[in-house]
Design a protein around this motif. Structure first.
Motif, PDB file in Angstrom:
ATOM      1  N   GLN A   1      40.843  40.238  50.634  1.00  0.00           N
ATOM      2  CA  GLN A   1      41.185  40.551  49.209  1.00  0.00           C
ATOM      3  C   GLN A   1      40.873  41.928  49.212  1.00  0.00           C
ATOM      4  O   GLN A   1      40.545  42.815  50.250  1.00  0.00           O
ATOM      5  N   TYR A   2      41.362  42.775  48.014  1.00  0.00           N
ATOM      6  CA  TYR A   2      41.059  44.063  47.859  1.00  0.00           C
ATOM      7  C   TYR A   2      40.441  44.507  46.370  1.00  0.00           C
ATOM      8  O   TYR A   2      40.700  43.793  45.571  1.00  0.00           O
ATOM      9  N   LEU A   3      39.834  45.503  46.523  1.00  0.00           N
ATOM     10  CA  LEU A   3      39.412  46.079  45.210  1.00  0.00           C
ATOM     11  C   LEU A   3      39.503  47.474  45.100  1.00  0.00           C
ATOM     12  O   LEU A   3      39.602  48.265  46.017  1.00  0.00           O
ATOM     13  N   ALA A   4      39.711  47.958  43.965  1.00  0.00           N
ATOM     14  CA  ALA A   4      40.038  49.140  43.357  1.00  0.00           C
ATOM     15  C   ALA A   4      38.872  49.564  42.547  1.00  0.00           C
ATOM     16  O   ALA A   4      37.925  48.866  42.211  1.00  0.00           O
ATOM     17  N   ALA A   5      38.633  50.978  42.354  1.00  0.00           N
ATOM     18  CA  ALA A   5      37.595  51.488  41.735  1.00  0.00           C
ATOM     19  C   ALA A   5      38.174  52.831  40.867  1.00  0.00           C
ATOM     20  O   ALA A   5      38.179  54.036  40.914  1.00  0.00           O
ATOM     21  N   PRO A   6      39.199  52.035  39.767  1.00  0.00           N
ATOM     22  CA  PRO A   6      39.976  53.059  39.066  1.00  0.00           C
ATOM     23  C   PRO A   6      39.272  54.009  38.253  1.00  0.00           C
ATOM     24  O   PRO A   6      38.067  53.823  37.668  1.00  0.00           O
ATOM     25  N   LEU A   7      39.988  55.047  37.759  1.00  0.00           N
ATOM     26  CA  LEU A   7      39.655  56.035  36.605  1.00  0.00           C
ATOM     27  C   LEU A   7      40.766  55.900  35.792  1.00  0.00           C
ATOM     28  O   LEU A   7      41.848  56.196  36.221  1.00  0.00           O
ATOM     29  N   VAL A   8      40.621  55.779  34.231  1.00  0.00           N
ATOM     30  CA  VAL A   8      41.704  55.671  33.488  1.00  0.00           C
ATOM     31  C   VAL A   8      41.336  56.829  32.259  1.00  0.00           C
ATOM     32  O   VAL A   8      40.089  56.747  31.752  1.00  0.00           O
ATOM     33  N   LEU A   9      42.093  57.758  32.016  1.00  0.00           N
ATOM     34  CA  LEU A   9      42.065  58.607  30.867  1.00  0.00           C
ATOM     35  C   LEU A   9      43.001  58.189  29.854  1.00  0.00           C
ATOM     36  O   LEU A   9      44.341  58.120  30.212  1.00  0.00           O
ATOM     37  N   LEU A  10      42.486  58.273  28.710  1.00  0.00           N
ATOM     38  CA  LEU A  10      43.247  57.822  27.594  1.00  0.00           C
ATOM     39  C   LEU A  10      43.366  58.778  26.275  1.00  0.00           C
ATOM     40  O   LEU A  10      42.042  59.469  26.059  1.00  0.00           O
ATOM     41  N   ARG A  11      44.191  59.006  25.515  1.00  0.00           N
ATOM     42  CA  ARG A  11      44.067  59.833  24.416  1.00  0.00           C
ATOM     43  C   ARG A  11      44.176  59.034  22.962  1.00  0.00           C
ATOM     44  O   ARG A  11      44.791  57.885  23.163  1.00  0.00           O
TER      45      ARG A  11
ATOM     46  N   GLN B   1      26.123  42.680  45.511  1.00  0.00           N
ATOM     47  CA  GLN B   1      25.766  44.270  45.481  1.00  0.00           C
ATOM     48  C   GLN B   1      26.245  44.955  44.134  1.00  0.00           C
ATOM     49  O   GLN B   1      25.612  45.546  43.874  1.00  0.00           O
ATOM     50  N   LEU B   2      27.285  44.204  43.530  1.00  0.00           N
ATOM     51  CA  LEU B   2      27.780  44.782  42.448  1.00  0.00           C
ATOM     52  C   LEU B   2      26.745  44.786  41.355  1.00  0.00           C
ATOM     53  O   LEU B   2      26.237  45.661  40.414  1.00  0.00           O
ATOM     54  N   LEU B   3      26.104  43.450  41.328  1.00  0.00           N
ATOM     55  CA  LEU B   3      24.921  43.368  40.250  1.00  0.00           C
ATOM     56  C   LEU B   3      23.877  44.135  40.466  1.00  0.00           C
ATOM     57  O   LEU B   3      23.142  44.809  39.480  1.00  0.00           O
ATOM     58  N   ARG B   4      23.484  44.343  41.778  1.00  0.00           N
ATOM     59  CA  ARG B   4      22.147  45.250  42.042  1.00  0.00           C
ATOM     60  C   ARG B   4      22.772  46.782  41.365  1.00  0.00           C
ATOM     61  O   ARG B   4      21.835  47.320  40.917  1.00  0.00           O
ATOM     62  N   ARG B   5      23.741  47.237  41.773  1.00  0.00           N
ATOM     63  CA  ARG B   5      24.187  48.584  41.318  1.00  0.00           C
ATOM     64  C   ARG B   5      24.216  48.472  39.686  1.00  0.00           C
ATOM     65  O   ARG B   5      23.727  49.508  39.034  1.00  0.00           O
ATOM     66  N   ALA B   6      24.511  47.357  39.114  1.00  0.00           N
ATOM     67  CA  ALA B   6      24.690  47.301  37.437  1.00  0.00           C
ATOM     68  C   ALA B   6      23.217  47.423  36.973  1.00  0.00           C
ATOM     69  O   ALA B   6      23.064  47.654  35.850  1.00  0.00           O
ATOM     70  N   MET B   7      22.433  47.016  37.810  1.00  0.00           N
ATOM     71  CA  MET B   7      20.911  46.845  37.430  1.00  0.00           C
ATOM     72  C   MET B   7      20.409  48.047  36.901  1.00  0.00           C
ATOM     73  O   MET B   7      19.527  48.202  36.036  1.00  0.00           O
ATOM     74  N   ALA B   8      20.666  48.987  37.808  1.00  0.00           N
ATOM     75  CA  ALA B   8      20.362  50.263  37.694  1.00  0.00           C
ATOM     76  C   ALA B   8      20.858  50.997  36.256  1.00  0.00           C
ATOM     77  O   ALA B   8      20.204  52.033  35.647  1.00  0.00           O
ATOM     78  N   GLN B   9      21.936  50.310  35.787  1.00  0.00           N
ATOM     79  CA  GLN B   9      22.496  50.977  34.391  1.00  0.00           C
ATOM     80  C   GLN B   9      21.991  50.104  33.385  1.00  0.00           C
ATOM     81  O   GLN B   9      22.318  50.407  32.060  1.00  0.00           O
TER      82      GLN B   9
ATOM     83  N   PHE C   1      35.534  52.876  36.500  1.00  0.00           N
ATOM     84  CA  PHE C   1      35.132  51.900  37.340  1.00  0.00           C
ATOM     85  C   PHE C   1      34.285  52.389  38.799  1.00  0.00           C
ATOM     86  O   PHE C   1      34.695  51.498  39.823  1.00  0.00           O
ATOM     87  N   ILE C   2      33.738  53.617  38.731  1.00  0.00           N
ATOM     88  CA  ILE C   2      33.420  53.978  40.057  1.00  0.00           C
ATOM     89  C   ILE C   2      32.086  52.841  40.491  1.00  0.00           C
ATOM     90  O   ILE C   2      31.787  53.053  41.857  1.00  0.00           O
ATOM     91  N   LEU C   3      31.767  52.137  39.553  1.00  0.00           N
ATOM     92  CA  LEU C   3      30.674  51.057  40.443  1.00  0.00           C
ATOM     93  C   LEU C   3      31.143  50.373  41.157  1.00  0.00           C
ATOM     94  O   LEU C   3      30.361  49.828  42.232  1.00  0.00           O
ATOM     95  N   LEU C   4      32.615  50.097  41.288  1.00  0.00           N
ATOM     96  CA  LEU C   4      33.006  49.335  42.267  1.00  0.00           C
ATOM     97  C   LEU C   4      33.474  49.923  43.754  1.00  0.00           C
ATOM     98  O   LEU C   4      33.627  49.314  44.882  1.00  0.00           O
TER      99      LEU C   4
END
Length: 624
Positions: A294-304, A427-435, A278-281
């Protein structure tokens, strides 16, 4: 002298009929004749007339109509006019499916789809040129926010062209549902006002009212790791997960976790390691709601991926490394239960932000609006691509205009209730636009890029690919009726202008992200049109239907089944009149019914069924 049988069908919506008198003319290759009718169309009715015309009109080209009014302009929604001339074996169809207002003359061309170069009769070419000039004045582009796709120029829904507005039945239901949801929240607020929440079970106090059987199962199992992993494959947002090809650079293992590193390496080598990043956040400013930060996280989850096909979390990193925290804490399933649960809750919170803004709003709603506006500006009603797409853009401009004025506007729902509100969402939408790449909108490419092909438990992936294939066959069937060779594709000026309008204008020079600026072949055109139909229907259905105080109300409202819902491929409007085109649509419907039976049979064997891409659950356009 010849006798003509005329049938006039009026829409079934509230206020579709009119008390005004309607005047009709028939226009043929050899002349035109006014029909002496005193037509006052009634809602949901089909009226039939026989009239004698003193001269032979030849092949019919147009029906012209004018609505007369004295004191009140009572708009009329005309569905379709059909005419059978003397000695004719078949009726000539003149599709309308629009509001008739004012006292001007409206010309409806005979409904056979035609390319611009196919017009043996110059009257049709003149008609389509005049139609596009009028539409380009009516449907104008606007910039909602710099760096985002362009939108229809409308400050509120009342500014929209009448034919893009909700019908009255839809408007009443939409506004009633919002009020009903708000009332439910007030009742829950009163119910919980005098009680404090000391345990997780206290959340049950608000889990009543609008819910589903699947929501009940999620309610019972929401703490389970198995459900947590399942949601990445088959939940409301199945778009972020990807198979790992290397360990993420942001993952820093502190001393003492060597065993975890070895486990991750083994899973990586086996091809069973997956990630959701979730690095986009990262760095997006959080909202302030009622004076509380409020607070926002930018997590990374690894799953098997376990041998039984279950996807299970292995490690969660809440924030990426930073100068102040070069080795962020990691959370593991072996941690104290509440610590591990809190880490998963932060992931779900981050997933909500990307789901709503990137994958729902941007990748379906705003892309669908670009397709809709470009279609109205560049393709006349006689164009086969217009006839193919028009059922799939119903209501899209109004629902998006309402979102910009009520949901994501300054002081709107996002500002009041969502942690990315207050400007972070833009801001998040602008970042997402690049993807937002062409590949990202095409499941065969997107799923391959993410390494998710061939996974038995990936139900979204399976159903999306099946639907993509069915939609592609439908699109190819229509395209090949009109574009027999690649050079016909290349030589269609209206089609090429439509392509440029989407890529260069609506999507803001998106050719750098893989979108085409021209069509060079049948295959390329079919792929693009399949993307358009899939985005406006199945992809929106997959992302929209899985939505669960104020946040609960709006997500229920946005995700519920609409009373006037039109299932994918089952629109009643008859835009195509040729038997071959109708046969292609009938086959599309048959293929969808076959898939419906397949999914129903599969889901009967599953503890957690996946219904979001059941064809009967997919709306024919972005309407909510």
């Amino acid at each position: 002298m010849g006798r003509y049988r005329i049938r006039v069908a009026t829409g079934a919506w509230l206020f579709s009929g009119s008390h005004n008198r309607v005047q009709l003319w028939l226009v043929g290759a050899c002349g035109e004749a006014e029909l002496q009718l005193q037509l006052r169309p009634a809602r949901g009715q089909e009226e039939e007339f026989d009239r004698d015309v003193p001269k032979d009109l030849g092949p019919l080209q147009f029906v012209k109509l004018r609505k007369h009014h004295s004191l009140v302009d009572d708009a009329w929604f005309c569905d379709l006019i059909t005419v059978r001339g003397p000695g004719a074996c078949e009726e000539a169809a003149f599709p309308c499916y629009r509001w008739v207002q004012g006292q001007g003359v409206l010309s409806l061309p005979e409904g056979t789809a035609r390319l611009a170069g196919d017009n043996a009769l110059d009257v049709f070419q003149k008609h389509r040129e005049k139609e596009l000039k009028e539409r380009q004045k009516l449907y104008c582009w606007d910039t909602w926010k710099e760096g985002l796709p362009l939108t229809i120029a409308a400050g509120c829904q009342d500014d929209l062209p009448p034919n893009m507005r909700f019908h009255e039945d839809k408007r009443l239901d939409f506004e009633w549902a919002l009020k009903a949801g708000a009332l439910e929240m007030v009742l829950k607020r009163v119910y919980t006002l005098l009680s404090s929440w000391d345990r997780l079970e206290d959340f049950d106090q608000i889990f009543w009212g609008q819910k589903s059987a699947l929501a009940e199962k999620v309610h019972q199992r929401w703490r389970d790791d198995e459900l947590f992993g399942h949601q990445f494959l088959n939940g409301a947002n199945p778009m972020l997960l990807r198979r790992s090809t290397s360990l993420p650079s942001r993952l820093v293992l502190p001393p003492g976790l060597e065993a975890l590193g070895a486990q991750l390496d083994r899973e990586l080598q086996n091809g069973s390691l997956f990630e959701a990043d979730f690095i986009l956040l990262d760095g997006i400013p959080a909202n302030v709601i009622r004076g509380e930060k409020q607070y926002l996280a930018a997590p990374l989850v690894l799953l098997r991926m376990a041998p039984n096909g279950k996807l299970l979390p292995v490690v969660i990193q809440i924030q990426p490394p930073s100068p102040s925290t070069p080795t962020p804490p990691l959370f593991l399933p072996s941690d104290p239960p509440l610590a591990w649960l809190l880490a998963k809750a932060w992931v779900r919170n981050a997933d909500f932000q990307l789901h709503q803004l990137q994958y729902h709003l941007l990748n379906t709603h705003l892309v669908a609006e670009v397709i809709a506006v470009a279609t109205m500006r560049r393709l006349p009603g006689l164009h086969p691509v217009f006839k193919l797409l028009i059922p799939h853009i119903r209501y899209t401009m109004e629902i998006n205009t309402r979102a910009r004025s009520q949901l994501i506007s300054e002081g709107g729902i996002f500002d009041k209730a969502v942690s990315t509100g207050g400007g972070g969402h833009v801001q998040l939408l602008r970042r997402a636009m690049a993807q937002l790449t062409y590949h990202s909108l095409c499941p065969p490419d997107n799923l391959a890029d993410r390494g998710l092909l061939g996974i038995p438990s990936a139900l979204y992936a399976h159903d999306a690919l099946r639907l993509w294939g069915i939609t592609a066959r439908y699109v190819e069937g229509i395209v090949h009726l009109f574009y027999h060779r690649d050079d016909i594709v290349r030589g269609d000026p209206e089609l090429q202008a439509w392509c440029r309008e989407i890529t260069e204008v609506g999507l803001c020079q998106a050719q750098d992200r893989g979108f085409p600026v021209s069509f060079q072949s049948q295959k390329q055109l079919c792929h693009f049109l399949t993307m358009c139909v899939f985005t406006c229907t199945a992809q929106h259905g997959a992302i929209n239907q899985g939505q669960a105080c104020l946040q609960m109300t709006i997500t229920w409202h946005l995700g519920r089944r609409q009373p006037d819902m039109v299932p994918l491929g089952h629109h009643k409007e008859k835009y195509f009149s040729s038997p071959k085109a109708k046969a292609v649509l009938n086959q599309f419907q048959t293929d969808l019914e076959d898939l419906e039976r397949e999914i129903t049979a599969r889901n009967e064997q599953l503890d957690l069924p996946y219904d979001y891409l059941k064809p009967s659950h997919i709306e024919n356009s972005v309407t909510i």
